[in-house]
Design a protein around this motif. Structure first.
Motif, PDB file in Angstrom:
ATOM      1  N   LEU A  92      64.785 -32.543   9.063  1.00  0.00           N
ATOM      2  CA  LEU A  92      64.382 -31.181   8.703  1.00  0.00           C
ATOM      3  C   LEU A  92      64.457 -30.260   9.913  1.00  0.00           C
ATOM      4  CD1 LEU A  92      63.093 -29.070   6.793  1.00  0.00           C
ATOM      5  CD2 LEU A  92      60.872 -29.944   7.525  1.00  0.00           C
ATOM      6  N   ALA A  93      63.952 -30.733  11.059  1.00  0.00           N
ATOM      7  CA  ALA A  93      63.957 -29.901  12.260  1.00  0.00           C
ATOM      8  C   ALA A  93      65.378 -29.572  12.699  1.00  0.00           C
ATOM      9  CB  ALA A  93      63.201 -30.606  13.381  1.00  0.00           C
ATOM     10  N   LEU A  94      66.266 -30.568  12.644  1.00  0.00           N
ATOM     11  CA  LEU A  94      67.652 -30.322  13.062  1.00  0.00           C
ATOM     12  C   LEU A  94      68.370 -29.397  12.078  1.00  0.00           C
ATOM     13  CD1 LEU A  94      68.656 -33.842  14.397  1.00  0.00           C
ATOM     14  CD2 LEU A  94      68.007 -31.815  15.701  1.00  0.00           C
ATOM     15  N   THR A  95      68.032 -29.516  10.790  1.00  0.00           N
ATOM     16  CA  THR A  95      68.607 -28.604   9.801  1.00  0.00           C
ATOM     17  C   THR A  95      68.219 -27.169  10.114  1.00  0.00           C
ATOM     18  OG1 THR A  95      68.510 -30.317   8.100  1.00  0.00           O
ATOM     19  CG2 THR A  95      68.681 -28.047   7.341  1.00  0.00           C
ATOM     20  N   ARG A  96      66.938 -26.968  10.426  1.00  0.00           N
ATOM     21  CA  ARG A  96      66.482 -25.619  10.757  1.00  0.00           C
ATOM     22  C   ARG A  96      67.059 -25.148  12.078  1.00  0.00           C
ATOM     23  NH1 ARG A  96      60.194 -25.690   8.634  1.00  0.00           N
ATOM     24  NH2 ARG A  96      60.741 -25.177   6.492  1.00  0.00           N
ATOM     25  N   ARG A  97      67.205 -26.058  13.028  1.00  0.00           N
ATOM     26  CA  ARG A  97      67.774 -25.676  14.327  1.00  0.00           C
ATOM     27  C   ARG A  97      69.238 -25.247  14.162  1.00  0.00           C
ATOM     28  NH1 ARG A  97      64.903 -24.425  18.532  1.00  0.00           N
ATOM     29  NH2 ARG A  97      63.714 -26.354  18.554  1.00  0.00           N
ATOM     30  N   VAL A  98      70.001 -25.982  13.332  1.00  0.00           N
ATOM     31  CA  VAL A  98      71.403 -25.609  13.085  1.00  0.00           C
ATOM     32  C   VAL A  98      71.471 -24.252  12.401  1.00  0.00           C
ATOM     33  CG1 VAL A  98      73.441 -26.221  11.723  1.00  0.00           C
ATOM     34  CG2 VAL A  98      72.283 -27.960  13.075  1.00  0.00           C
ATOM     35  N   ARG A  99      70.572 -24.019  11.445  1.00  0.00           N
ATOM     36  CA  ARG A  99      70.547 -22.713  10.780  1.00  0.00           C
ATOM     37  C   ARG A  99      70.285 -21.597  11.789  1.00  0.00           C
ATOM     38  NH1 ARG A  99      65.255 -21.712   7.976  1.00  0.00           N
ATOM     39  NH2 ARG A  99      64.813 -21.320  10.155  1.00  0.00           N
ATOM     40  N   ASP A 100      69.304 -21.786  12.668  1.00  0.00           N
ATOM     41  CA  ASP A 100      69.006 -20.774  13.686  1.00  0.00           C
ATOM     42  C   ASP A 100      70.197 -20.545  14.612  1.00  0.00           C
ATOM     43  OD1 ASP A 100      66.500 -20.553  12.612  1.00  0.00           O
ATOM     44  OD2 ASP A 100      65.521 -21.816  14.115  1.00  0.00           O
ATOM     45  N   LEU A 101      70.868 -21.635  14.993  1.00  0.00           N
ATOM     46  CA  LEU A 101      72.027 -21.496  15.874  1.00  0.00           C
ATOM     47  C   LEU A 101      73.170 -20.761  15.180  1.00  0.00           C
ATOM     48  CD1 LEU A 101      72.033 -24.983  17.639  1.00  0.00           C
ATOM     49  CD2 LEU A 101      71.475 -22.775  18.654  1.00  0.00           C
ATOM     50  N   LEU A 102      73.352 -21.011  13.882  1.00  0.00           N
ATOM     51  CA  LEU A 102      74.399 -20.297  13.141  1.00  0.00           C
ATOM     52  C   LEU A 102      74.105 -18.804  13.072  1.00  0.00           C
ATOM     53  CD1 LEU A 102      75.214 -22.756  10.219  1.00  0.00           C
ATOM     54  CD2 LEU A 102      76.689 -22.118  12.131  1.00  0.00           C
ATOM     55  N   TRP A 103      72.834 -18.450  12.831  1.00  0.00           N
ATOM     56  CA  TRP A 103      72.467 -17.035  12.812  1.00  0.00           C
ATOM     57  C   TRP A 103      72.691 -16.411  14.186  1.00  0.00           C
ATOM     58  CZ3 TRP A 103      72.226 -13.972   8.932  1.00  0.00           C
ATOM     59  CH2 TRP A 103      71.844 -14.435   7.675  1.00  0.00           C
ATOM     60  N   ALA A 104      72.315 -17.133  15.246  1.00  0.00           N
ATOM     61  CA  ALA A 104      72.525 -16.614  16.597  1.00  0.00           C
ATOM     62  C   ALA A 104      74.018 -16.435  16.891  1.00  0.00           C
ATOM     63  CB  ALA A 104      71.894 -17.554  17.625  1.00  0.00           C
ATOM     64  N   LEU A 105      74.845 -17.395  16.449  1.00  0.00           N
ATOM     65  CA  LEU A 105      76.287 -17.293  16.659  1.00  0.00           C
ATOM     66  C   LEU A 105      76.867 -16.096  15.915  1.00  0.00           C
ATOM     67  CD1 LEU A 105      78.898 -18.532  17.796  1.00  0.00           C
ATOM     68  CD2 LEU A 105      79.040 -19.893  15.710  1.00  0.00           C
ATOM     69  N   MET A 106      76.411 -15.875  14.676  1.00  0.00           N
ATOM     70  CA  MET A 106      76.892 -14.710  13.927  1.00  0.00           C
ATOM     71  C   MET A 106      76.487 -13.417  14.621  1.00  0.00           C
ATOM     72  SD  MET A 106      76.754 -15.628   9.876  1.00  0.00           S
ATOM     73  CE  MET A 106      75.001 -15.621   9.755  1.00  0.00           C
ATOM     74  N   GLY A 107      75.276 -13.373  15.181  1.00  0.00           N
ATOM     75  CA  GLY A 107      74.840 -12.181  15.906  1.00  0.00           C
ATOM     76  C   GLY A 107      75.668 -11.936  17.152  1.00  0.00           C
ATOM     77  N   ILE A 108      75.989 -12.996  17.882  1.00  0.00           N
ATOM     78  CA  ILE A 108      76.813 -12.852  19.095  1.00  0.00           C
ATOM     79  C   ILE A 108      78.220 -12.389  18.733  1.00  0.00           C
ATOM     80  CG2 ILE A 108      77.890 -14.158  20.965  1.00  0.00           C
ATOM     81  CD1 ILE A 108      75.289 -15.840  21.038  1.00  0.00           C
ATOM     82  N   LEU A 109      78.796 -12.958  17.667  1.00  0.00           N
ATOM     83  CA  LEU A 109      80.138 -12.541  17.242  1.00  0.00           C
ATOM     84  C   LEU A 109      80.138 -11.081  16.802  1.00  0.00           C
ATOM     85  CD1 LEU A 109      81.326 -15.695  15.261  1.00  0.00           C
ATOM     86  CD2 LEU A 109      82.103 -14.913  17.507  1.00  0.00           C
ATOM     87  N   TRP A 110      79.105 -10.674  16.064  1.00  0.00           N
ATOM     88  CA  TRP A 110      79.013  -9.281  15.641  1.00  0.00           C
ATOM     89  C   TRP A 110      78.900  -8.365  16.853  1.00  0.00           C
ATOM     90  CZ3 TRP A 110      75.254  -5.611  16.447  1.00  0.00           C
ATOM     91  CH2 TRP A 110      75.417  -4.416  15.756  1.00  0.00           C
TER      92      TRP A 110
END
Length: 197
Positions: free
Chosen positions: A147-165
Motif C-alpha cells: 500500500l505504501a509503495l502504491t501511494r509513493r508511486v502515485r505521488d511520484l507520478l504526480w510530481a513527474l507530471m508537475g515537473i513536465l508541465w
C-alpha cells in the motif's frame, strides 16, 4: 481495531475524544473567547490572535453556509476516494475487505502522516505507518508495504507530471519572450530610422 482485537472498552476514551472534537468544531460560539476572558490581561498574545482567528472562521461559516457545506461534501468525497485506494490495494492483493479494516488502515496511516509532516517527503514514515496499520488489523505487515509503495508511486507520478508541465510551460514562455523581444527590436529600429529621416 475494535473488530480485529475486540475489547471495545479500551477504545471508549478515543471515541469520546472524537465525539468531543466534533462537538467543539460544530458549535456556533467560539471556544477560545472564554479562555481569553478567563486569562484576562494575562492572556498570551498568541492566544488572543488565535481567538480572533477562530471567531472569523465561525463568522464566515455563518455568513456563507452554502459554500462551507459544499467544501464539506468535497472533503467527504476526497476522503472516500482515499479510502477506496485502500480497498483497491486490498482487492488486488486478494485480501478480505472489511469496512472496519479499511477505516483502521486509513486512520493509522493518516495519523502518522499528520505526525510526520515535518519530515521531508515523510521518508520512511508512510511505509512504517502502512506496515503498522496492516499489523493492527491482523494482516501481514509486509502487505502494508505494498500500500505504501502504491501511494509513493502515485505521488511520484504526480510530481513527474508537475515537473513536465513546468518544463513545457517555461519553454513556451521563453519562446514567447524571444518573439516579443524580436518584435520590440524591430519596432525600435523602425523608430530610429524614422528619426534619422
Amino acid at each position: 481495531m475494535i473488530a480485529a482485537h475486540g475489547a471495545a472498552y479500551h477504545w471508549i476514551q478515543i471515541i469520546l475524544a472524537l465525539a468531543f472534537a466534533v462537538f467543539a468544531i460544530t458549535r456556533r460560539s467560539p471556544i477560545l473567547a472564554g479562555v481569553v476572558r478567563a486569562f484576562g490581561r494575562r492572556a498570551p498574545s498568541w492566544l488572543a490572535r488565535a481567538e480572533k482567528f477562530e471567531a472569523s472562521i465561525r463568522t464566515y461559516r455563518l455568513q456563507q453556509p452554502a459554500l462551507v457545506s459544499r467544501m464539506f461534501w468535497i472533503g467527504v468525497a476526497c476522503q472516500l476516494l482515499i479510502a477506496s485506494e485502500v480497498v483497491v490495494v486490498l482487492w488486488s492483493l486478494h485480501l478480505p475487505i472489511h469496512f472496519f479494516a479499511v477505516m483502521a488502515i486509513e486512520g493509522v496511516t493518516r495519523s502518522l502522516k499528520l505526525a510526520s509532516g515535518w519530515v521531508p517527503a515523510r521518508a520512511g514514515f508512510d511505509e512504517g505507518g502502512a506496515i503498522s496499520a496492516f499489523a493492527v488489523v491482523g494482516l501481514s505487515p509486509m502487505l502494508g508495504l505494498g500500500l505504501a509503495l502504491t501511494r509513493r508511486v502515485r505521488d511520484l507520478l504526480w510530481a513527474l507530471m508537475g515537473i513536465l508541465w513546468l518544463a513545457w510551460n517555461t519553454r513556451r514562455l521563453s519562446h514567447r519572450h524571444a518573439i516579443t523581444r524580436g518584435h520590440s527590436s524591430n519596432f525600435l529600429n523602425e523608430v530610429s530610422k524614422c528619426k534619422q529621416s
